[in-house]
Design a protein around this motif. Structure first.
Motif, PDB file in Angstrom:
ATOM      1  N   GLU A 161      -0.125  -0.664   7.914  1.00  0.00           N
ATOM      2  CA  GLU A 161       0.354   0.978   8.155  1.00  0.00           C
ATOM      3  C   GLU A 161       1.168   0.847   6.401  1.00  0.00           C
ATOM      4  O   GLU A 161       0.975   1.983   6.236  1.00  0.00           O
ATOM      5  CB  GLU A 161       0.774   1.173   9.339  1.00  0.00           C
ATOM      6  N   THR A 162       1.840   0.096   6.020  1.00  0.00           N
ATOM      7  CA  THR A 162       2.906   0.636   5.031  1.00  0.00           C
ATOM      8  C   THR A 162       2.464   0.055   3.899  1.00  0.00           C
ATOM      9  O   THR A 162       2.882  -0.952   3.500  1.00  0.00           O
ATOM     10  CB  THR A 162       3.986   0.379   5.238  1.00  0.00           C
ATOM     11  N   LEU A 163       2.123   0.093   3.098  1.00  0.00           N
ATOM     12  CA  LEU A 163       1.732   0.080   1.815  1.00  0.00           C
ATOM     13  C   LEU A 163       2.910  -0.134   0.709  1.00  0.00           C
ATOM     14  O   LEU A 163       3.432   0.202   0.987  1.00  0.00           O
ATOM     15  CB  LEU A 163       0.539   0.449   1.170  1.00  0.00           C
ATOM     16  N   GLY A 164       3.524  -1.284  -0.484  1.00  0.00           N
ATOM     17  CA  GLY A 164       4.171  -0.912  -1.614  1.00  0.00           C
ATOM     18  C   GLY A 164       3.726  -2.318  -2.104  1.00  0.00           C
ATOM     19  O   GLY A 164       3.176  -2.807  -1.994  1.00  0.00           O
ATOM     20  N   THR A 165       4.686  -1.898  -2.907  1.00  0.00           N
ATOM     21  CA  THR A 165       5.045  -3.690  -3.640  1.00  0.00           C
ATOM     22  C   THR A 165       6.228  -4.489  -3.220  1.00  0.00           C
ATOM     23  O   THR A 165       7.526  -4.266  -2.754  1.00  0.00           O
ATOM     24  CB  THR A 165       5.601  -2.942  -5.181  1.00  0.00           C
ATOM     25  N   PRO A 166       5.804  -5.720  -2.851  1.00  0.00           N
ATOM     26  CA  PRO A 166       6.382  -7.334  -2.362  1.00  0.00           C
ATOM     27  C   PRO A 166       7.505  -7.307  -3.094  1.00  0.00           C
ATOM     28  O   PRO A 166       7.335  -7.945  -4.279  1.00  0.00           O
ATOM     29  CB  PRO A 166       5.534  -7.893  -1.342  1.00  0.00           C
ATOM     30  N   LEU A 167       8.828  -7.495  -2.760  1.00  0.00           N
ATOM     31  CA  LEU A 167       9.995  -7.896  -3.396  1.00  0.00           C
ATOM     32  C   LEU A 167      10.174  -9.213  -3.632  1.00  0.00           C
ATOM     33  O   LEU A 167      11.113  -9.817  -3.496  1.00  0.00           O
ATOM     34  CB  LEU A 167      11.210  -6.434  -3.544  1.00  0.00           C
TER      35      LEU A 167
END
Ligand code: MN
Length: 209
Positions: A161-167
């Motif tokens: 559902e929510t995409l992004g760069t894993p920090l």
């Protein structure tokens, strides 16, 4: 065999007492190795996919042939997630501190560092069954905490559902803590903060802004 088990940047017992050496050994040389082996098996005969990075593989799982989609989702996700997980930990006292820029962004998004830690742990506690809890930087720059089931991750376009760069991410599968903590996932998550490698989190935050 395009994918291999990465070397561990510290000895297996270096994260004790938070993570015991036997858990590290089984987690990495059995569980992670199985994800690597099964990913390579799924990609046999797919030369175009074998040449991709693991990040590219994760991002494009949704468009893969149906015959290998589930295997690549589970094992490609497992390989990426665990490769990062080992990097996101360091022996206690050697992981550094959150940078001023990361701290400011965390304070702005979550109120304080303590509230951020509580929310990341809470997302892990609320994950029923197996999965991960993540701090991600979304493509609009905002920080967010999300949880994914199984070996899904925030790179999986079209599946998550929510995409992004894993920090930063933490494994809440029972195999990550059961030998030492049995059913006490909360105790594992609390102790885990003492072995977080903030230097790696800072690096990824800097690269993604
Ligand atoms: Mn795991």
């Amino acid at each position: 065999m395009p994918f291999t088990l990465p070397a561990l940047p510290y000895p297996e017992n270096a994260l004790e007492p938070s993570i015991d050496a036997l858990t590290m050994n089984i987690h990495r040389t059995k569980h992670h190795q199985a994800y690597v082996d099964n990913l390579n098996k799924a990609l046999e005969g797919h030369a175009d996919l074998q040449s991709k990075s693991i990040e590219e593989i994760c991002a494009s799982v949704a468009t893969m042939p149906d015959a290998i989609k589930a295997a690549v989702r589970n094992n490609g996700g497992g390989h990426y997630n665990h490769s990062m997980f080992w990097m996101w930990m360091a022996p206690a006292g050697q992981g550094g501190e959150p940078s001023a820029a990361l701290t400011a962004s965390i304070n702005k998004s979550f109120g304080s560092m303590d509230e951020f830690k509580a929310k990341l742990a809470d997302a892990g506690m609320k994950r029923f069954g197996s999965g991960w809890s993540w701090l991600i930087q979304k493509h609009d720059g905002a920080l967010q905490i999300i949880s994914t089931p199984n070996q899904d991750n925030p790179l999986m376009n079209g599946l998550v559902e929510t995409l992004g760069t894993p920090l930063l991410g933490v494994d809440v599968w029972e195999h990550a803590y059961y030998l030492k903590y049995q059913n006490r996932r909360a105790d594992y998550l609390k102790s885990w903060w003492s072995v977080v490698n903030w230097n790696e989190v800072n690096k990824r935050f800097k690269a993604s802004i």
